[in-house]
Write an enzyme that holds these catalytic residues in place. Structure first.
Site: not given
Ligand code: IVH
Length: 675
Positions: A118, A120, A122, A233, A321, A415, A418, A433, A438
């Protein structure tokens, strides 16, 4: 005393509530709306009116509650029934292969393990608790054991189901905890920050901070104005239901009405996981939101249980990551820039460095406080980062690399452009300023005036504006309409052809919608959104110019600070004179008039590539006056993508989402069929 409610009205409200929930689901989860946005809005309005008239009908799970509730003094906390753990990280293929080996070893060495991979997200993790299908509590992750209750805030997010949908075979559990990530998309983030800058509020550093800040507002009305989204998720505790695999769990969540990222891939081997990671690392910059890696999960739930968790993280999952988009470089100099409203911004000039594929040579230092807080000095080695579309910024100084020759920076007392005195108002971070003539401010004001969203004058870019101001050919934006073609063609990097084109573009731009005109004026606190509110409300410039603070504050969405700023702007004779000059030069304000019931009512268009017959802003105006909308990015909401010459990634996204793609000719036909 509230009026009595008759059974037909109770039924009507109930029918509206279920219809709205179902349309929400079709739209956000299945990406397959059955009705237009306009129809949806009408249903919602009908329900709102009923609930206003008969407050007894108001319900916690009504689709009308997304607008926010009473502000809180503080957040309550709630213990998670199953801890919300974090994930172990891997940084290269070996780490992931090692993880797969560990998993197999712990399970007695089977040949092959099947995984789900999946994106991840942010953002910020949340848990939603449903009882008998109704959302009762929403909480942040907190420290993993205990989170903060943010139910009212979560309810403002369109993609958070207030009630679960029925699944054809799996009943809604008596109680369940659904987990996901709240985030803000990149386009929406950019717009949010632009609005904040307009309103002289500090912009958010990145979409994650914006999402976290928005979710942790004590006043949910503020949250409701933030463009939050969510992907789900996983689950915590779920009563009465057993899932065999993680893939099946996600499929069920989707049926129950939870939005699942369509990029998730289930039922794959570890080699396919590695390929998925590579595909996604290439695609990640084209996505509409930030992701920072791939989450790899053992697919079979019984195996997950066998593997168990450590106190920190599950043994059945790992985050692979992406390479961080941070690099180190050195600061060669710190320059002070003067903005449109006179704000002085220190900008670091860096030894150019490649950050995630983009060459970075400058980074904003925001203001004097920020420079002091980070203790940034000229000559320092620094860590820079780029997140999404955000201006690169300095994360921190690498103090251990100092040699003693670094020099501190101090905001100048005058400034830099000017030479007028600068001031810093108590309690404000900005140094300004205060000389309104200006030339730096003038340049920025004119750039803003000519930019997209305002007059949108093709060919009047930053460099040309600077040249025109330096040569004293422009001393206000009204002068743009008096520029002489012969004089233009003599300028650096111009010629007869480009001068003629520019003159043409200026001529075309003269006809402008009131909202865009107001935005172009650069009134403090008046961003694109506020300008549109004003245009909608007042319909004519004169009416706005002569309105009082009280009249302005009566407009929905306009507060005292904005009202004050507008009144002040129009109080200045000098501003009125410039407006008169523009009107005398033939600038024509198109008043919106009553909303037409055009053929394009409720239809959402996205434009990509170069159009032949009109500029982007003309196309936008035409579509809007026919009742349509023009969006910045392609989403499930989009009805048509208009592809011009050399279309961008929006076209790919349209294909991916199955959005109808049309050419300019078709758009023209659609427009001409509009009554
Ligand atoms: S699974 C126990 N799936 O990542 C499993 N987490 O570092 C933990 N996150 O706190 C969660 N996308 O905020 C899972 N597809 C995804 C995710 C995900 C982002 C974040 C989540 C978690 C953090 C863990």
């Amino acid at each position: 005393m509230p009026e009595d409610v008759s059974p037909p009205i109770i039924n009507k409200a109930q029918a509206l509530r279920s219809a709205l929930h179902r349309h929400n689901y079709q739209y956000y989860v299945l990406d397959d709306p059955e009705i237009s946005d306009a129809e949806y809005d009408r249903l919602l309005q009908e329900l709102t009116r009923l609930e206003e008239k008969y407050p007894q009908l108001q319900r916690q799970d009504s689709p009308t509650v997304r607008v926010g509730a009473q502000p809180l003094d503080k957040f309550d906390s709630v213990a998670h029934s199953i801890p919300m753990l974090s994930l172990d990280n891997g940084f290269n293929d070996d780490d992931i292969l090692e993880f797969d080996k560990r998993v197999r070893r712990n399970l007695g060495d089977p040949d092959n393990i099947i995984y789900t991979a999946e994106p991840k997200m942010d953002g910020v993790a949340v848990e939603l608790i449903y009882e008998n299908g109704k959302l009762v509590t929403a909480a942040t992750r907190g420290d993993g054991q205990t989170g903060e209750v943010i139910t009212a805030n979560a309810k403002t997010i369109q993609t958070v189901p207030l009630v679960m949908q029925l699944h054809p075979s799996i009943p809604v559990p008596s109680r369940c905890e659904i987990r996901g990530e709240v985030f803000i998309g990149l386009d929406a983030f950019k717009q949010l920050n632009q609005e904040r800058i307009q309103q002289e509020q500090p912009p958010f550093a990145n979409p994650r901070n914006a999402a976290a800040g928005s979710l942790r507002q004590l006043d949910s009305k503020i949250t409701s104005t933030r463009p939050l989204e969510v992907f789900f998720y996983g689950v915590g505790m779920v009563e009465d239901t057993v899932f065999e695999t993680h893939g099946a769990l996600l499929e069920t969540l989707k049926q129950w009405g939870f939005r699942i990222n369509p990029l998730i891939r289930s039922g794959i081997t570890i080699d396919a996981v590695l390929n998925y990671y590579r595909e996604l690392s290439e695609k990640r910059h084209q996505l509409a939101y930030d992701i920072d890696g791939v989450v790899v999960k053992v697919d079979r739930v019984d195996l997950q249980e066998q593997l168990g968790t450590t106190s920190r993280s599950p043994r059945w999952a790992i985050a692979y990551k992406f390479k961080a988009i941070q690099e180190t470089t050195t600061i060669k100099a710190i320059e002070v820039q003067v903005g449109r409203t006179g704000v002085l911004t220190p900008v670091a000039h860096l030894e150019p460095v490649n950050v995630g594929g983009v060459r970075v040579s400058r980074a904003t230092l925001h203001n004097q406080d920020e420079v002091e807080k980070k203790d940034v000095r000229i000559g320092d080695h620094v860590l820079v980062q780029r997140a999404g579309d955000v201006i690169p910024e300095i994360v921190k100084v690498i103090v251990s690399k100092r040699v003693g020759r670094e020099t501190a920076f101090k905001m100048p007392g005058v400034c830099p452009v000017c030479d007028s005195k600068v001031i810093r108002i108590e309690g404000e971070a900005a140094t300004r300023c205060i000389n309104t003539s200006c030339s730096a401010q003038l340049k920025e004001r004119i750039k803003h005036f000519a930019a997209k969203g305002a007059f949108d004058i093709d060919g009047l870019g930053a460099k040309l504006v600077e040249q025109l101001v330096d040569k004293e050919l422009l001393s206000s934006y009204a002068d743009i309409f008096k520029l002489d073609e012969a004089v233009l063609s003599d300028l650096d990097r111009m010629g007869a052809k480009s001068a003629a084109n520019l003159k043409n573009a200026i001529e075309k731009a003269k006809s402008i919608a009131l909202g865009r005109f107001l935005f172009a004026l650069g009134i403090r606190q008046v961003g694109e959104h506020v300008a549109m509110l004003l245009a909608d409300h007042f319909a004519a410039l004169d009416a706005l110019m002569d309105s009082s603070r009280a009249e302005l504050e009566a407009v929905d969405g306009i507060g005292p600070t904005v009202a004050e700023s507008i009144v002040r702007f129009f109080e200045q004779k000098h501003n009125r004179r410039i407006i008169d000059q523009m009107l005398a030069s033939g600038v024509k304000l198109e008043t919106a008039g009553p909303k037409k019931s055009g053929k394009l009512n409720g239809q959402v268009f996205v434009l990509t590539g170069k159009l032949e017959n009109f500029t982007r802003s003309q196309a936008k105006t035409l579509i809007e006056s026919a009742g349509g909308k023009v969006g910045g990015s392609v989403s499930g909401k989009t009805n048509f993508v208009v592809a011009g010459d050399a279309p961008g990634s929006k076209l790919d996204r349209a294909r991916l989402l199955g959005v109808k793609i049309i050419d300019e000719q078709t758009l023209k036909k659609m427009l001409s069929h509009t009554p």
